[in-house]
Write a protein that holds these residues in place. Structure first.
Motif, PDB file in Angstrom:
ATOM      1  N   SER A 156      74.500 130.696  13.145  1.00 23.36           N
ATOM      2  CA  SER A 156      74.730 131.110  14.529  1.00 23.36           C
ATOM      3  C   SER A 156      73.444 131.256  15.318  1.00 23.36           C
ATOM      4  CB  SER A 156      75.491 132.445  14.548  1.00 23.36           C
ATOM      5  OG  SER A 156      74.760 133.448  13.843  1.00 23.36           O
ATOM      6  N   ASP A 157      72.288 131.296  14.651  1.00 28.90           N
ATOM      7  CA  ASP A 157      71.019 131.464  15.357  1.00 28.90           C
ATOM      8  C   ASP A 157      70.403 130.130  15.768  1.00 28.90           C
ATOM      9  OD1 ASP A 157      68.933 133.040  16.425  1.00 28.90           O
ATOM     10  OD2 ASP A 157      67.705 132.673  14.649  1.00 28.90           O
ATOM     11  N   ILE A 158      70.950 129.035  15.266  1.00 30.46           N
ATOM     12  CA  ILE A 158      70.378 127.713  15.534  1.00 30.46           C
ATOM     13  C   ILE A 158      71.123 127.067  16.691  1.00 30.46           C
ATOM     14  CG2 ILE A 158      70.014 125.399  14.596  1.00 30.46           C
ATOM     15  CD1 ILE A 158      68.102 127.414  13.492  1.00 30.46           C
ATOM     16  N   MET A 159      70.367 126.473  17.607  1.00 23.16           N
ATOM     17  CA  MET A 159      70.925 125.749  18.742  1.00 23.16           C
ATOM     18  C   MET A 159      70.303 124.354  18.784  1.00 23.16           C
ATOM     19  SD  MET A 159      73.045 125.912  21.328  1.00 23.16           S
ATOM     20  CE  MET A 159      73.285 127.640  21.740  1.00 23.16           C
ATOM     21  N   PHE A 160      71.145 123.367  19.015  1.00 23.94           N
ATOM     22  CA  PHE A 160      70.695 121.976  19.114  1.00 23.94           C
ATOM     23  C   PHE A 160      70.709 121.560  20.586  1.00 23.94           C
ATOM     24  CE2 PHE A 160      72.583 122.338  14.891  1.00 23.94           C
ATOM     25  CZ  PHE A 160      71.576 121.819  14.096  1.00 23.94           C
ATOM     26  N   VAL A 161      69.679 120.826  20.988  1.00 22.70           N
ATOM     27  CA  VAL A 161      69.606 120.241  22.322  1.00 22.70           C
ATOM     28  C   VAL A 161      69.667 118.730  22.150  1.00 22.70           C
ATOM     29  CG1 VAL A 161      68.277 119.998  24.439  1.00 22.70           C
ATOM     30  CG2 VAL A 161      68.233 122.160  23.181  1.00 22.70           C
ATOM     31  N   LYS A 162      70.760 118.140  22.607  1.00 19.33           N
ATOM     32  CA  LYS A 162      70.937 116.691  22.513  1.00 19.33           C
ATOM     33  C   LYS A 162      70.379 116.046  23.778  1.00 19.33           C
ATOM     34  CE  LYS A 162      75.262 117.624  21.977  1.00 19.33           C
ATOM     35  NZ  LYS A 162      76.729 117.522  21.842  1.00 19.33           N
ATOM     36  N   ILE A 163      69.639 114.977  23.586  1.00 24.74           N
ATOM     37  CA  ILE A 163      68.965 114.301  24.701  1.00 24.74           C
ATOM     38  C   ILE A 163      69.489 112.879  24.806  1.00 24.74           C
ATOM     39  CG2 ILE A 163      66.750 113.539  25.630  1.00 24.74           C
ATOM     40  CD1 ILE A 163      65.417 115.799  24.168  1.00 24.74           C
ATOM     41  N   HIS A 164      69.836 112.493  26.018  1.00 22.01           N
ATOM     42  CA  HIS A 164      70.263 111.121  26.318  1.00 22.01           C
ATOM     43  C   HIS A 164      69.392 110.571  27.425  1.00 22.01           C
ATOM     44  CE1 HIS A 164      72.718 107.645  27.341  1.00 22.01           C
ATOM     45  NE2 HIS A 164      72.751 108.069  28.584  1.00 22.01           N
ATOM     46  N   CYS A 165      68.947 109.351  27.246  1.00 20.10           N
ATOM     47  CA  CYS A 165      68.113 108.696  28.256  1.00 20.10           C
ATOM     48  C   CYS A 165      68.962 107.664  28.992  1.00 20.10           C
ATOM     49  CB  CYS A 165      66.917 108.015  27.589  1.00 20.10           C
ATOM     50  SG  CYS A 165      65.645 107.484  28.755  1.00 20.10           S
ATOM     51  N   PRO A 166      69.234 107.870  30.299  1.00 23.14           N
ATOM     52  CA  PRO A 166      70.066 106.918  31.046  1.00 23.14           C
ATOM     53  C   PRO A 166      69.363 105.578  31.240  1.00 23.14           C
ATOM     54  CG  PRO A 166      69.882 109.045  32.175  1.00 23.14           C
ATOM     55  CD  PRO A 166      68.856 109.033  31.106  1.00 23.14           C
ATOM     56  N   TRP A 167      70.133 104.627  31.716  1.00 25.03           N
ATOM     57  CA  TRP A 167      69.628 103.264  31.923  1.00 25.03           C
ATOM     58  C   TRP A 167      68.451 103.234  32.872  1.00 25.03           C
ATOM     59  CZ3 TRP A 167      69.491  98.507  30.191  1.00 25.03           C
ATOM     60  CH2 TRP A 167      69.167  97.460  31.052  1.00 25.03           C
ATOM     61  N   GLU A 168      68.528 103.958  33.986  1.00 22.32           N
ATOM     62  CA  GLU A 168      67.440 103.932  34.965  1.00 22.32           C
ATOM     63  C   GLU A 168      66.147 104.462  34.362  1.00 22.32           C
ATOM     64  OE1 GLU A 168      70.327 105.288  35.306  1.00 22.32           O
ATOM     65  OE2 GLU A 168      71.318 104.674  37.170  1.00 22.32           O
ATOM     66  N   THR A 169      66.252 105.554  33.612  1.00 17.50           N
ATOM     67  CA  THR A 169      65.057 106.131  33.006  1.00 17.50           C
ATOM     68  C   THR A 169      64.491 105.220  31.924  1.00 17.50           C
ATOM     69  OG1 THR A 169      66.064 108.294  33.404  1.00 17.50           O
ATOM     70  CG2 THR A 169      64.141 108.230  31.974  1.00 17.50           C
ATOM     71  N   LEU A 170      65.365 104.595  31.151  1.00 20.26           N
ATOM     72  CA  LEU A 170      64.904 103.642  30.145  1.00 20.26           C
ATOM     73  C   LEU A 170      64.117 102.511  30.789  1.00 20.26           C
ATOM     74  CD1 LEU A 170      68.056 103.343  27.849  1.00 20.26           C
ATOM     75  CD2 LEU A 170      65.861 104.326  27.202  1.00 20.26           C
ATOM     76  N   CYS A 171      64.657 101.972  31.876  1.00 19.85           N
ATOM     77  CA  CYS A 171      63.975 100.865  32.556  1.00 19.85           C
ATOM     78  C   CYS A 171      62.625 101.317  33.114  1.00 19.85           C
ATOM     79  CB  CYS A 171      64.860 100.327  33.679  1.00 19.85           C
ATOM     80  SG  CYS A 171      66.370  99.510  33.108  1.00 19.85           S
ATOM     81  N   LYS A 172      62.603 102.504  33.713  1.00 19.98           N
ATOM     82  CA  LYS A 172      61.360 102.985  34.312  1.00 19.98           C
ATOM     83  C   LYS A 172      60.264 103.152  33.265  1.00 19.98           C
ATOM     84  CE  LYS A 172      61.195 107.282  35.639  1.00 19.98           C
ATOM     85  NZ  LYS A 172      61.421 108.520  36.411  1.00 19.98           N
TER      86      LYS A 172
END
Length: 979
Positions: free
Chosen positions: A197-213
């Protein structure tokens, strides 16, 4: 998921132009075909239907079916029109359904829309009609989200995972960091852990625009055209020749080491021309699917690049995920695995679930030990740096096969000629020859024939093939390194690393904190940065070098302690109660000494690692790569000296300074120095090398696989003790399964390279004394490849896919070992073995004097010639008569008793001459071979130059067609030349 453009419209060949090429028509997509179809469909665009009214009770079922069917048709047409219009009107970043993919949590306020007004209009018309299909696909969405690879909406792929504890006090830094990540264009989603219960995950997604940039900023090369081959008559001729060869090979038995082509995916990017990605020229690139255009490893690398350069506080150095990991803001940061590595269904019938499953089935399983490695798939999943390591390891293992065969042949030659050897015969038949006692108090007089077994075993390693094998291994080391250069060049070309250069690395936090007051302008970036003054750098380097010499002296002290043990144990084993130990007390002394030496070696390795850390941190390297190179060099020096110091002692010092009977040299005037066995010291050297090599390989294999397995088992056991039920194991998402795995070593691949480089030293440096070393190395490496593969795929979290063009500092170390191997093998043959004394006797003192060394009969009488005579009455131990000992000294009845004879000086001169001739000959052959073998294959050079020209032509042609299409669209005339 977007529909491929090549599936939406049928491709038309390009019109010939003045600079067109035969390869352009093979392009998968081209703006010209899209413009034709777009202009054809625009006049007949279907208008979207208004929101359907509620049906009355009397409405027929057929009417409902017609309306829903018509809505599906309208939706399909609008989707296709939208994709075509996006490309036609210059909006390369629009992703259909973008607004429904946008996710914001309670603290996210970023806006990621980058669409034109026309796109928004079309999107608004489609929104109402997409309600029903989205509802129908909700089950699939939930399944995708529950797999642990996507956000909760089941559409956005997870590119990176951050882990932190809720109880961590660094809340403000974490909040600022995540806010800045959103401002950079990343999408974040939090998820609590199931088992803690003390652990938290942060999931990260990189959108298409950011990938291209960021792909444009990082100059990531992406595919834009299919490669074409055989573009001239010569290549066409070679192509027909290769086709004929393939037809001929089809009649031959299939190579069992090759992987089935059906078992591996078709990695298309290796068969395409690439260029640095550019948003302005996005129409040049082959984008069949925006979700798969950037591979998972590329996406993770882009996200890691952003994590390294995002600030968490105000200040020049307050940025980067590494600093946040060091100060406890986050517990871990890693890209997720692509799913489970196991499946309930066989891969042959149901196929692979993901690349991780495919790697496990076709690479990491023990049943694939004889197969080639799928290097392209390894590179795609783990990145080029790890791919190069496994490519080098596979190349090294393959090159060990001829070395092992030759070494085995030399060993078998000694085995089959063991009984017919003249030296062994004379020793085994010497019933009357009495040897002098080899210790002071407890040793008795022994007959020479009691050393018969030692003489035969020595002949296994010291025979006529020893010199040939030493020369062969010196040349083998050069060929191995030179051909690895060529193999590396091919890999860097296939993996598109030719024009890749390391990015400007960020400074280490420790360096910035230490030298924040002194700044200078970086000549590359042009920005001010902390600077280490030269006097400070020199003083720290001197302290570090002093520490290295201190640790080397500690190694020599440990070796000296083992030598003292051998001297003390020699007397004890000679008077032991057990007959077997008393008879073979020399073997017992050597065996126990080797085991004690191995335990000291493994204990000191732990100390060396900590000292190397301390000394490297004391130097304050500027970047992480400088720190890794400095640390790797120290670890190699420490462990190389630690492993080989005792071997050097036995090879070059054991028995050289013992003295003679009646005048022995003693350590501290108490312990008599150890002598070589009557059959020579080579058997002790073989025993030392064999035991250390086998035990160290077994220990390394246990630490590489057994230790992570125990750690993962213990973590699962703690979860059960904590009250978590077994059903949680089934429902754990992928990111939590990865969190429960072990992280990759802090040093990355350094431990893997260090182990193999030290083994390379064992294989080459003293190979003249132990010809079975290449065979042992080959057997170990076959296991090592699968151990490392299993560890990377199943036991470790997925490492960050990094890029590299070579194996770094290790290549220079390998070259240094190759040079040292020539010198040591020359000394082993000349000093340790009896090759030179036999050679001198056969040509100067034997029965074949002035006739040449032709057969074994020329060595008749060699044993008697190599033994000197001593009067036992001079010992004062109650003995009478004469005994023999190994040396070239005058007998006691001569005018100069116990002085060196002329034969001694002849042997010494021959040894020195052999060392000089051997070294110059082998170094000359090595240099000549290195000169003959180019670093890059000629056909690869020609192909690279040809493709560079073709890429320029393709870019020109694509831009020309784009401008012509624009003119045609605007109603202007155009010509087949540059406007």
């Amino acid at each position: 998921m977007n529909t491929s453009k090549s599936e939406t419209v049928k491709e038309h060949p390009l019109k010939p132009s003045r600079r067109s090429m035969p390869c352009l028509a093979q392009s998968q997509t081209h703006p010209q075909s899209l413009s034709k179809h777009s202009s054809f469909l625009q006049p007949n665009r279907v208008q979207p239907q208004p929101r359907p009214q509620p049906l009355s009770a009397g409405t027929s079922t057929a009417t409902v079916d017609v309306v829903s069917e018509r809505a599906k048709v309208v939706e399909t047409l609008e989707n296709n029109l939208l994709k075509l219009s996006n490309t036609e009107y210059g909006d390369p970043f629009l992703d259909v359904g973008k607004d429904k993919d946008t996710y914001t949590d309670d603290s996210e306020h970023g806006n990621y829309d980058a669409r034109t007004d026309q796109s928004l209009l079309i999107q608004n018309k489609l929104t109402r009609q997409k309600t029903e299909p989205r509802t129908k696909s909700s089950v699939k969405t939930d399944a995708m989200a529950s797999s642990g690879l996507f956000f909760k909406d089941g559409k956005k792929r997870i590119d990176y995972i951050l882990v932190y504890k809720k109880s961590s006090p660094q809340v403000e830094k974490r909040s600022t960091f995540e806010k800045n990540l959103r401002a950079e264009g990343l999408m974040l989603e939090r998820e609590p852990a199931v088992t803690n219960s003390d652990i938290m995950f942060v999931k990260i997604h990189c959108p298409w625009e950011t990938l291209c940039k960021y792909a444009e900023r990082m100059n990531i090369r992406m595919p834009f055209r299919k490669k074409c081959y055989y573009t001239d008559w010569r290549s066409k001729t070679m192509g027909s020749l290769q086709r004929n060869m393939r037809e001929l090979k089809s009649w031959l038995p299939r190579n069992p080491m090759k992987l089935d082509k059906e078992a591996l995916p078709d990695l298309e990017e290796t068969d395409c021309y690439t260029a640095p990605f550019s948003r302005a020229r996005i129409h040049h690139f082959t984008i069949n699917n925006k979700d798969s255009f950037f591979s998972n490893s590329t996406r993770s690398r882009i996200v890691h690049h952003m994590l390294q350069r995002t600030k968490y506080e105000d200040g020049k150095s307050k940025m980067g995920i590494n600093r946040l990991l060091n100060n406890g803001t986050y517990e871990a940061a890693f890209p997720p695995h692509e799913g489970s590595h196991k499946s309930r269904h066989p891969i042959k019938t149901h196929g692979a679930q993901n690349h991780r499953h495919l790697l496990y089935e076709r690479w990491a399983r023990w049943g694939m030990w004889y197969k080639y490695q799928p290097l392209d798939l390894i590179r795609r999943y783990f990145g080029e740096k790890i791919g190069l390591y496994f490519a080098w390891l596979g190349w090294y293992t393959g090159m060990l096969i001829p070395a092992s065969l030759v070494g085995l042949f030399v060993f078998l030659y000694g085995l089959f000629t063991m009984d017919s050897s003249q030296v062994s015969k004379e020793i085994c038949e010497a019933n009357e020859t009495i040897m002098c006692p080899m210790c002071e108090r407890n040793c008795t007089l022994q007959k020479l024939n009691e050393s018969c077994i030692y003489a035969k075993v020595t002949h296994l390693f010291d025979n006529g093939g020893t010199v040939f094998f030493a020369i062969f291994m010196a040349i083998w080391a050069t060929v191995f390194l030179e051909f690895w250069k060529r193999r590396r060049a091919v890999l860097t070309y296939d993996w598109d690393l030719i024009d890749w250069e390391d990015e400007e690395e960020e400074l280490r936090p420790q360096f910035e904190a230490k030298y924040s007051q002194v700044e200078r302008v970086n000549p590359i970036t042009g920005k001010p940065e902390p600077f280490q003054p030269f006097p400070d750098k020199l003083s720290r380097l001197m302290v570090s070098v002093s520490g290295i010499f201190f640790m080397i002296s500690l190694v020599l002290t440990a070796v000296f302690a083992v030598v003292v043990y051998r001297l003390v144990a020699m007397e004890q084993f000679a008077s032991f109660k057990w007959y077997f130990i008393k008879k073979y007390w020399q073997f017992a002394t050597s065996g126990t000494g080797v085991c004690i030496n191995f335990m000291i070696i493994m204990s000191l390795n732990v100390v060396y690692e900590k000292v190397a850390y301390l000394l490297t941190d004391l130097e304050h390297p500027r970047t992480e790569s400088e720190w890794e190179n400095s640390f790797a060099l120290k670890m190699f020096l420490f462990q190389f000296v630690n492993l080989n110091s005792s071997i050097f002692y036995i090879a070059f010092f054991l028995g050289r300074f013992a003295g003679r009977p009646g005048k022995y040299n003693k350590l501290f005037n108490r312990w008599r120095l150890e002598e070589c066995h009557p059959s020579g010291c080579l058997i002790d050297l073989c025993l030392q090398m064999g035991v250390i090599m086998v035990l160290k390989q077994m220990w390394n294999n246990f630490m590489e696989l057994g230790y992570p397995l125990l750690q993962n088992w213990w973590s699962r056991r703690k979860m059960k003790r904590g009250g978590q039920l077994m059903e949680h194991k089934i429902s754990l998402p992928q990111w939590e399964k990865d969190w429960n795995l072990q992280p990759m070593n802090l040093h990355g691949l350094m431990d893997e390279y260090l182990e193999m480089v030290l083994q390379f030293g064992f294989t080459t440096i003293f190979v003249a004394a132990f010809p079975l070393a290449p065979l042992l190395a080959l057997l170990n490496n076959i296991i090592e490849i699968r151990l490392d593969a299993y560890k990377f795929v199943t036991q470790w979290r997925r490492p960050m896919p990094a890029r590299a063009t070579d194996i770094g500092i290790w290549y220079g170390i390998l070259e240094g070992i190759g040079v040292l191997a020539v010198i040591t093998n020359a000394f082993v043959i000349a000093i340790t073995s009896d090759y030179i004394p036999r050679f001198v006797y056969a040509y100067k003192y034997g029965p074949c004097t002035d006739q040449g060394y032709r057969q074994e009969k020329c060595l008749k009488g060699y044993v008697n010639s190599s033994l000197s005579v001593f009067d036992l009455s001079e010992l004062g131990m109650g003995y009478s008569g004469y005994c023999r000992y190994r040396d070239y000294r005058a007998p006691p009845w001569s005018s100069t008793p116990y002085e060196f004879t002329l034969q001694f000086w002849h042997v010494l001169a021959a040894r020195l001459a052999f060392i000089i001739v051997f070294e110059h000959l082998v170094f000359g052959i090595k240099s000549f071979i290195a000169y003959l073998i180019p670093d890059m294959p000629k056909d690869l050079c020609d192909r690279m130059r040809r493709e560079k020209y073709l890429v320029q032509e393709m870019m020109y042609e694509a831009e020309l067609e784009h401008l012509q299409r624009e003119r045609k669209k605007n109603g202007k005339q155009y010509h087949h030349e540059w406007p």
